[in-house]
Design a protein around this motif. Structure first.
Motif, PDB file in Angstrom:
ATOM      1  N   ALA A 132       1.142   3.186   7.847  1.00  0.00           N
ATOM      2  CA  ALA A 132       0.025   3.821   8.827  1.00  0.00           C
ATOM      3  C   ALA A 132       0.088   5.129   8.360  1.00  0.00           C
ATOM      4  O   ALA A 132       0.986   5.838   7.801  1.00  0.00           O
ATOM      5  N   GLN A 133      -1.368   5.891   8.592  1.00  0.00           N
ATOM      6  CA  GLN A 133      -1.482   7.550   8.523  1.00  0.00           C
ATOM      7  C   GLN A 133      -1.473   8.010   9.856  1.00  0.00           C
ATOM      8  O   GLN A 133      -2.231   7.665  10.749  1.00  0.00           O
ATOM      9  N   PRO A 136     -13.474   2.497   3.921  1.00  0.00           N
ATOM     10  CA  PRO A 136     -14.300   3.261   4.448  1.00  0.00           C
ATOM     11  C   PRO A 136     -15.578   3.342   3.731  1.00  0.00           C
ATOM     12  O   PRO A 136     -16.896   3.237   4.211  1.00  0.00           O
ATOM     13  N   ASN A 137     -15.819   2.707   2.455  1.00  0.00           N
ATOM     14  CA  ASN A 137     -16.901   2.538   1.894  1.00  0.00           C
ATOM     15  C   ASN A 137     -17.620   1.128   1.770  1.00  0.00           C
ATOM     16  O   ASN A 137     -18.639   0.711   1.019  1.00  0.00           O
ATOM     17  N   GLY A 138     -16.892   0.364   2.468  1.00  0.00           N
ATOM     18  CA  GLY A 138     -17.362  -1.193   2.925  1.00  0.00           C
ATOM     19  C   GLY A 138     -16.741  -2.174   1.780  1.00  0.00           C
ATOM     20  O   GLY A 138     -17.179  -3.049   2.097  1.00  0.00           O
ATOM     21  N   CYS A 155      -6.052   2.537   4.397  1.00  0.00           N
ATOM     22  CA  CYS A 155      -6.536   3.380   3.787  1.00  0.00           C
ATOM     23  C   CYS A 155      -6.597   4.604   4.550  1.00  0.00           C
ATOM     24  O   CYS A 155      -6.535   4.989   5.758  1.00  0.00           O
ATOM     25  N   ASP A 156      -6.108   5.576   3.627  1.00  0.00           N
ATOM     26  CA  ASP A 156      -5.855   6.851   4.449  1.00  0.00           C
ATOM     27  C   ASP A 156      -7.214   7.542   4.424  1.00  0.00           C
ATOM     28  O   ASP A 156      -8.229   7.222   4.045  1.00  0.00           O
ATOM     29  N   ASN A 195      -8.905   9.898   2.906  1.00  0.00           N
ATOM     30  CA  ASN A 195      -9.236  10.292   1.815  1.00  0.00           C
ATOM     31  C   ASN A 195      -9.701   8.987   0.994  1.00  0.00           C
ATOM     32  O   ASN A 195     -10.049   8.982  -0.417  1.00  0.00           O
ATOM     33  N   ASN A 196      -9.620   7.880   1.737  1.00  0.00           N
ATOM     34  CA  ASN A 196      -9.964   6.437   1.054  1.00  0.00           C
ATOM     35  C   ASN A 196      -9.061   6.071   0.183  1.00  0.00           C
ATOM     36  O   ASN A 196      -9.431   5.404  -1.043  1.00  0.00           O
ATOM     37  N   ASN A 197      -7.640   6.506   0.198  1.00  0.00           N
ATOM     38  CA  ASN A 197      -6.844   5.993  -0.738  1.00  0.00           C
ATOM     39  C   ASN A 197      -6.002   4.826  -0.112  1.00  0.00           C
ATOM     40  O   ASN A 197      -6.114   4.873   1.118  1.00  0.00           O
ATOM     41  N   LEU A 198      -5.874   3.699  -0.945  1.00  0.00           N
ATOM     42  CA  LEU A 198      -5.439   2.551  -0.447  1.00  0.00           C
ATOM     43  C   LEU A 198      -3.829   2.634  -0.671  1.00  0.00           C
ATOM     44  O   LEU A 198      -3.290   2.733  -1.808  1.00  0.00           O
ATOM     45  N   TRP A 199      -3.014   2.428   0.505  1.00  0.00           N
ATOM     46  CA  TRP A 199      -1.568   2.401   0.378  1.00  0.00           C
ATOM     47  C   TRP A 199      -1.142   0.973   0.686  1.00  0.00           C
ATOM     48  O   TRP A 199      -1.659   0.214   1.475  1.00  0.00           O
ATOM     49  N   LEU A 200      -0.328   0.476  -0.137  1.00  0.00           N
ATOM     50  CA  LEU A 200       0.264  -0.831  -0.039  1.00  0.00           C
ATOM     51  C   LEU A 200       1.757  -0.752   0.128  1.00  0.00           C
ATOM     52  O   LEU A 200       2.567  -0.403  -0.438  1.00  0.00           O
ATOM     53  N   ALA A 201       2.348  -1.342   1.115  1.00  0.00           N
ATOM     54  CA  ALA A 201       3.622  -1.683   1.453  1.00  0.00           C
ATOM     55  C   ALA A 201       4.109  -3.195   1.038  1.00  0.00           C
ATOM     56  O   ALA A 201       3.503  -4.234   1.226  1.00  0.00           O
ATOM     57  N   LEU A 202       4.866  -3.150  -0.290  1.00  0.00           N
ATOM     58  CA  LEU A 202       5.071  -4.320  -0.957  1.00  0.00           C
ATOM     59  C   LEU A 202       6.544  -4.851  -0.660  1.00  0.00           C
ATOM     60  O   LEU A 202       7.336  -4.078  -0.175  1.00  0.00           O
ATOM     61  N   ASP A 203       6.790  -5.942  -1.028  1.00  0.00           N
ATOM     62  CA  ASP A 203       7.889  -6.460  -1.098  1.00  0.00           C
ATOM     63  C   ASP A 203       8.964  -5.953  -1.880  1.00  0.00           C
ATOM     64  O   ASP A 203      10.076  -5.620  -1.561  1.00  0.00           O
ATOM     65  N   LYS A 204       8.547  -4.978  -2.737  1.00  0.00           N
ATOM     66  CA  LYS A 204       9.448  -4.148  -3.603  1.00  0.00           C
ATOM     67  C   LYS A 204       8.585  -2.920  -3.931  1.00  0.00           C
ATOM     68  O   LYS A 204       7.798  -2.968  -4.796  1.00  0.00           O
ATOM     69  N   GLY A 205       8.903  -1.982  -3.119  1.00  0.00           N
ATOM     70  CA  GLY A 205       8.363  -0.497  -3.254  1.00  0.00           C
ATOM     71  C   GLY A 205       7.207  -0.384  -2.403  1.00  0.00           C
ATOM     72  O   GLY A 205       6.766  -1.135  -1.601  1.00  0.00           O
TER      73      GLY A 205
END
Length: 957
Positions: A49-50, A259-261, A301-302, A304-314
Motif C-alpha cells: 500500500a502507499q 487509474p487509466n482503466g 498502483c501508486d 504515478n500509476n506505477n504498479l507494485w507487486l508483493a511477491l512470494d520472492k521479492g
C-alpha cells in the motif's frame, strides 16, 4: 473510471480474430526488481500500500517494510509476526493484520512510526488462530478479516465476530461488500446486521477472488480459475479476454483496475497479466521474461500509476508510467542487436548472428513472425533504409533487402556504416567498410554499387558528409579523416588526418551530424569544424548545455531537432535549437538488466513518436508522446532529524514542525537528517544536494544519499536546505528545516547568572583577600623592618667583632711572623752553636789531653743544651700552623703514614728551605736530608717528575 465492456455477441468474434495472429512477443513495461538483499528483510511479501506522503509499505514476513524511494526500513509488530495485510486509512494510519494481532502504525511529530495494538482492546472475544488476510475501510469502519472471523474498529471501539463457516477476501465495490463463502457461495455482506446474503447464479463455478468497480452500477467479478464476469446487481455475464486460457491455468489471486482503466490480474502460478477494457491482452510478466517469481500475493498502483507487486520472492515495481516498453529476450536468441530498419510492417534487425526479419505492430506493441534471413548470416553491422530500399552491411558482403527477396549489392567485405550526401553535385551513398570507402549511385531510382575509392585502406566506423561534399570518416579505432574526392569520385584529391581533437590525447574519434552541422567527439567533449579558421574547435555551447552528456560517444537523430546522446550506461533525449539546447529526458540502460551492447548502443526512430533501443537479444520501445508521463511529480520532505552526543549511540529525534523552532542541547550537536522523495519512475536518476545555512557557504556535491550528517555543530540557529534534482541538473523539488543548537551550559542564561554570582562572590573574596593580604603585608613589612633593624644591629655587631677579629688576626699574624723570625734567629743561633761545637771537637782532637776532659765535656754539654729543643719546635709548629692554615693537620689527615719527624720535614719544604738549612734545623747530614725526601715522596705517592718542594707549597687540603 469507465471501462467499455463489449456486447456479448461481439466477444466471440474478438477472441476468434485475435487467435488468427501467430505467436508474438510483447513489449512489456519496464520492471525494477527488489530482492531481500536490497531491502534486508524476508523474501516473502504479502501485501502493499502507499501512504498519503508517497511512502510505500509492504506486509513482509518480518513486519512492515517501508520504502521511501531511497531507504528501506523494517518495522516489527508484537511477537515479530508475519504481516499479511496493509491498509492506509483516510487518517493516514497504517492498519496492519497478522496472526492473532492487528492494529495500526502512525507517525509521531518526530516522524517515527509507533505501533498501537487494536486486538488487545477486544472485549468478550478471544482470538483463536485468527489471521488477518484483508483490511478494508467501509464508511469509516475499519474491517479486519480472517477466513472465519472479522473485526471492526470505529470510534475507538474494537469488536470481534466469529462465523460458523469460512469465506474468502472481503471486496468493496460500489459501497457494498462482497465475498465468497463456503455456505452461500458468492455473497453480499451486510455489516449492520452482520449477515451474508447469497447471490445465487449458476454461471459462477469457481470462487470469486476479487470484485472491482467498473462504473457506478457494474462490478467486475474475478474468479480464481474460471475467468472474469460482469455483475450489474442482477445478472452475471462472462467477460471474455484474449488471456482467458492462460488465466484459468494460473489461478488469479489479486486484481485491480489501474487509474487509466487497465485491468491487472495477479496470479499464483503465472505472474501478472494486463487486460484492456475491451478484453485485449496488453502484456504479461512472469519468470519467462522479467519477474523473479510467479506468485503475486499483493498489488497496488501508486500515485504515478506505477504498479507494485508483493511477491512470494521479492518485490517488483512495474513502470506503467514509463515511456519505455521492453522485450526482455527473444526466443530463440537473436544475439546482440546493432541496428534496425522499419518499413511497416516489416522490421529488419541487424545482429551479430545475422539479419532477422519480423512484423512489428506499434499499436499492439508486439513483434511477430521473427525469423532469420538465411542468406545473411554472421555479423551484421548495419541495416539502413534509403527510399524504401533496405541496404544491409554484412561481415562478408552488402545486400539489398526487400520483401520480395535478397540480392547481393556489393562484394566489399564488412560494411559497417553508410551515409547519403551530395558530392560534386551528385547524390551518392558513401559506405565505410573494413578496408575501403564504397560509392553507391542511383540507377533508375535504385541504389547500386559503383566502385571503391582508390588508395584508401582503413576500417571506418562512422561517416558524415558535410555541405561542401567533404567526407568525414572516423577510423574504427583511432584518427579522423577529412576526405575530398575527385570529380569522378574514384580517387582522393585531398585528405587530412586528425589524430587528436584537443591536440593532447590520442583517443578514438567519432563523427556525427547535429542540425546539419558535423560534430566530433572523443568521449570527453564535443568539437566542430571552423570553416573560417579551417580547424577543429570545441563546441562550447553544446558541451555546456549537455553537462555530463558532453561525454557521449554516439549521437542518433530522432526527429526534427531532437537527438539522442548516448554515453556509458544512459542516453539523453536532447532538443537542439540555436541558442537553446535542452535535455528533455534521460533513459538509463540499467533498466534493461544491463543488456546494453557496450560501445555499440543504437537508437533508431520507427515513427514520428516512437524509437527502438538496441539491446543484447532484446529491444526497448520508447514513446515520446506517452500521456502516462503526466502528473509525475512528488514533493521532497524531511523524514527525520536524529540527534546524538557521540556517534549516534543515544538517538533523540527533533519534531518535524518548525513552529516553534526546535532546539537540541549542545551535548547532542551531532545531527543526522533523513529526507525522502517518493517518486519511483526513475530511481536511478535522482540525486540530492544539501546546504546548512549558518555553517556551509556553498551547496554540497550532488549525491544519491538521502541522509546527511553534521557533526559537532557550534551553538546557534541553522536552516538546512535540501534540493532533489535529476542527474542532468533539472531541479525537481526542495525543502528546508530550521532548528537551533542550544549554547553549552557554560554559555547558557543559568550559567551567566551563576557566572555573575561567582564574579560577585569572587569580587568580595578578592576584596577580602586583598584586605587580608594588605594587613598581612603591612604586618609582614613591619616584621621585616624589625628583622632588618635586628639584622643591621647583628651585622654591625658582627662587623665590629669581625674588625676585632681581623685586628686580633693581624696582631696574631704579626706576632706569628715575629715568632717565626725569632725561630729563624734561633736556627741561626743553632747553626753558630753547631759550628762552635764542631770547632771545639776539632780542637779536642788536636790538643788531646792538653785539653782537659772536664772542660771539654762541660763545654759540649753547654752547647747541646743551647741547641734547638722540642720546646722550640713546638713554638715553631704552632706559629707555622696558624700562618699556613692547619697545614700539619690536613697533611696528616690525608697521609696518615707520615711521622711527626716527616711532618716537620714537610714544613721545612713548604718554607722552601734548602737542604742545608733543613740539615741544620734537624741536626742531620745532607745525605740524611735526601733520604728523608725519598721517604716522604714514597709515602705520599707523587711521581718523580713532580718537585716535592712544589707539592708542599701548593698543598692546601
Amino acid at each position: 473510471m469507465h471501462i467499455n465492456i463489449l456486447p456479448k455477441r461481439y466477444l466471440f468474434l474478438v477472441v476468434i480474430f485475435a487467435s488468427i495472429f501467430s505467436f508474438g512477443q510483447e513489449f512489456t513495461p519496464i520492471v525494477t526488481q527488489f530482492t531481500k538483499k536490497d531491502y534486508n528483510a524476508s523474501n516473502q511479501n504479502w501485501s502493499v500500500a502507499q501512504g498519503k506522503d508517497g511512502i510505500m509499505y509492504f506486509g513482509n514476513n518480518q513486519g512492515v517494510l517501508e520504502f521511501d524511494g531511497s531507504l528501506w526500513q523494517i518495522h516489527q509488530i508484537p511477537g515479530n509476526q508475519i504481516v499479511r495485510s496493509i491498509l492506509i486509512g483516510k487518517d493516514n494510519k497504517i492498519y496492519v493484520g497478522s496472526f492473532e494481532q492487528f492494529g495500526y502504525f502512525e507517525r509521531n511529530n518526530c516522524g517515527q512510526l509507533i505501533y498501537r495494538s487494536l486486538s488487545e482492546k477486544l472485549r468478550k472475544y478471544k482470538m483463536q488462530n485468527d489471521e488477518i488476510w484483508s483490511i478494508l475501510d467501509f464508511n469509516g469502519t475499519i474491517i479486519f478479516q480472517s477466513f472465519t472471523s472479522y473485526f471492526t474498529y470505529k470510534d475507538g471501539v474494537v469488536k470481534g465476530y466469529r462465523c460458523p463457516f469460512t469465506f474468502l477476501f472481503f471486496n468493496l465495490s460500489n459501497h457494498k461488500i462482497y465475498t465468497h463463502t463456503d455456505q452461500y457461495g458468492f455473497s453480499l455482506f451486510d455489516l449492520k446486521s452482520n449477515t451474508f446474503k447469497s447471490i445465487f447464479n449458476g454461471t459462477l463455478k469457481k470462487p470469486v477472488a476479487s470484485v472491482l468497480p467498473l462504473d457506478s452500477a457494474r462490478s467486475l467479478l474475478v474468479t480464481n480459475s474460471d475467468g472474469l464476469f460482469v455483475y450489474d446487481g442482477k445478472t452475471i455475464i462472462p467477460f471474455k479476454t484474449e488471456a482467458d486460457n492462460d488465466l484459468k491455468k494460473s489461478e488469479i489471486n489479486r486484481a485491480l483496475i489501474s487509474p487509466n482503466g487497465t485491468i491487472i490480474l495477479g496470479t499464483i502460478l503465472g505472474g501478472v497479466t494486463a487486460i484492456s477494457k475491451d478484453g485485449r491482452k496488453l502484456w504479461a510478466l512472469n519468470t519467462s521474461n522479467v519477474l523473479q517469481n510467479n506468485t503475486v500475493l499483493g498489488m497496488c498502483c501508486d500515485k504515478n500509476n506505477n504498479l507494485w507487486l508483493a511477491l512470494d520472492k521479492g518485490i517488483a515495481l512495474i513502470h506503467l508510467n514509463s515511456s519505455l516498453r521492453y522485450i526482455h529476450s527473444f526466443n530463440p536468441s537473436v544475439g546482440a542487436v546493432y541496428s534496425l530498419s522499419y518499413d511497416e510492417p516489416n522490421l529488419y534487425i541487424a545482429t551479430n548472428q545475422g539479419l532477422y526479419k519480423a512484423e512489428l505492430s506499434i499499436s499492439k506493441k508486439d513483434i511477430r513472425n521473427l525469423q532469420l534471413e538465411s542468406k545473411i548470416k554472421g555479423q551484421v553491422w548495419s541495416v539502413d533504409q534509403f527510399n524504401k530500399q533496405q541496404i544491409c552491411g554484412n561481415n562478408e558482403e552488402t545486400f539489398d533487402v526487400s520483401p520480395k527477396g535478397i540480392s547481393k549489392l556489393s562484394p566489399v567485405k564488412g560494411g559497417i556504416c553508410i551515409k547519403e550526401g551530395i558530392i560534386h553535385g551528385k547524390d551518392v551513398l558513401v559506405q565505410g567498410t573494413y578496408t575501403s570507402l564504397c560509392i553507391y549511385e542511383k540507377v533508375n531510382g535504385t541504389w547500386v554499387f559503383s566502385h571503391a575509392v582508390k588508395n584508401f585502406l582503413n576500417p571506418i566506423r562512422y561517416i558524415e558528409i558535410d555541405y561542401t561534399g567533404t567526407i568525414w570518416a572516423s577510423h574504427l579505432h583511432q584518427a579522423l579523416y577529412a576526405i575530398q574526392l575527385s570529380p569522378d569520385l574514384k580517387k582522393i584529391e585531398n585528405i587530412s588526418t586528425f589524430n587528436s581533437l584537443d591536440q593532447k590525447h590520442r583517443l578514438p574519434i567519432n563523427v556525427f551530424s547535429v542540425n546539419n552541422r558535423v560534430v566530433f567527439t572523443d568521449n570527453t567533449a564535443f568539437y566542430t569544424y571552423d570553416d573560417i579558421r579551417k580547424k577543429i574547435i570545441p563546441y562550447n555551447e553544446l558541451n555546456k548545455s549537455l553537462g555530463y552528456f558532453s561525454h557521449a560517444h554516439r549521437v542518433c537523430h530522432f526527429k526534427a531537432n531532437l537527438y539522442w546522446f548516448i554515453r556509458s550506461g544512459e542516453a539523453a533525449l536532447v532538443q537542439v535549437k540555436p541558442g537553446a539546447i535542452k535535455v528533455l529526458d534521460v533513459v538509463h540502460y540499467g533498466l534493461f538488466l544491463n543488456q546494453a551492447v557496450d560501445d555499440f548502443q543504437n537508437i533508431i526512430p520507427i515513427s514520428e513518436n516512437e524509437c527502438l533501443f538496441t539491446l543484447d537479444n532484446g529491444l526497448a520501445l520508447y514513446q515520446n508522446n506517452n500521456p502516462a508521463k503526466q502528473n509525475n511529480t512528488a514533493n521532497l520532505k524531511i523524514k527525520s532529524i536524529q540527534t546524538s552526543d557521540d556517534e549516534f549511540k543515544e538517538k533523540v529525534y527533533l519534531p518535524l514542525t518548525t513552529d516553534p523552532i526546535p532546539t537540541t542541547p549542545f551535548k547532542r550537536n551531532n545531527i543526522l537528517f533523513t529526507v525522502f522523495y517518493p517518486q519511483f519512475n526513475n530511481l536511478n536518476n535522482i540525486i540530492f544536494r544539501y546546504k546548512l545555512e549558518g555553517l556551509d557557504k556553498v551547496w554540497s556535491e550532488p549525491t544519491v544519499a538521502s541522509q546527511k550528517v553534521y557533526r559537532y555543530l557550534p551553538h546557534g540557529e541553522y536552516t538546512l536546505r535540501v534540493e532533489v534534482q535529476t542527474k542532468d541538473g533539472i531541479k525537481l523539488s526542495a525543502t528546508s528545516y530550521t532548528f537551533e543548537v542550544d549554547p553549552p551550559f557554560y554559555l547558557s542564561t543559568a550559567a551567566k547568572i551563576l557566572y555573575f554570582l561567582l564574579i560577585a562572590l569572587s569580587g568580595y573574596g578578592i576584596y577580602a583577600y586583598l584586605h587580608h593580604s594588605f594587613q598581612a603585608k603591612k604586618e609582614k613589612i613591619k616584621q621585616e623592618q624589625e628583622e632588618i633593624r635586628r639584622k643591621e644591629i647583628e651585622k654591625r655587631e658582627k662587623k665590629i667583632i669581625a674588625l676585632q677579629n681581623e685586628k686580633l688576626e693581624s696582631e696574631l699574624t704579626v706576632k706569628s711572623k715575629e715568632l717565626a723570625e725569632s725561630t729563624m734567629t734561633i736556627i741561626k743561633k743553632n747553626e753558630i752553636l753547631v759550628t762552635i761545637k764542631e770547632e771545639v771537637m776539632n780542637q779536642k782532637k788536636v790538643l788531646g789531653t792538653q785539653y782537659p776532659n772536664k772542660y771539654y765535656d762541660k763545654l759540649i754539654r753547654l752547647l747541646d743544651e743551647n741547641l734547638s729543643s722540642e720546646d722550640d719546635w713546638a713554638i715553631f709548629q704552632t706559629n707555622f700552623d696558624r700562618i699556613h692554615e692547619n697545614f700539619f693537620r690536613n697533611l696528616h689527615t690525608k697521609f696518615p703514614e707520615l711521622t711527626s719527624n716527616d711532618l716537620r720535614f714537610c714544613a721545612y719544604l713548604r718554607l722552601n728551605l734548602s737542604s742545608k738549612d733543613i740539615a741544620h734545623l734537624m741536626n742531620i747530614s745532607l745525605k740524611g736530608v735526601e733520604v728523608g725526601r725519598y721517604r716522604i715522596r714514597k709515602k705520599i705517592g707523587i711521581p718523580s717528575s713532580k718537585s716535592l718542594t712544589e707539592f708542599m707549597i701548593e698543598f692546601k687540603e
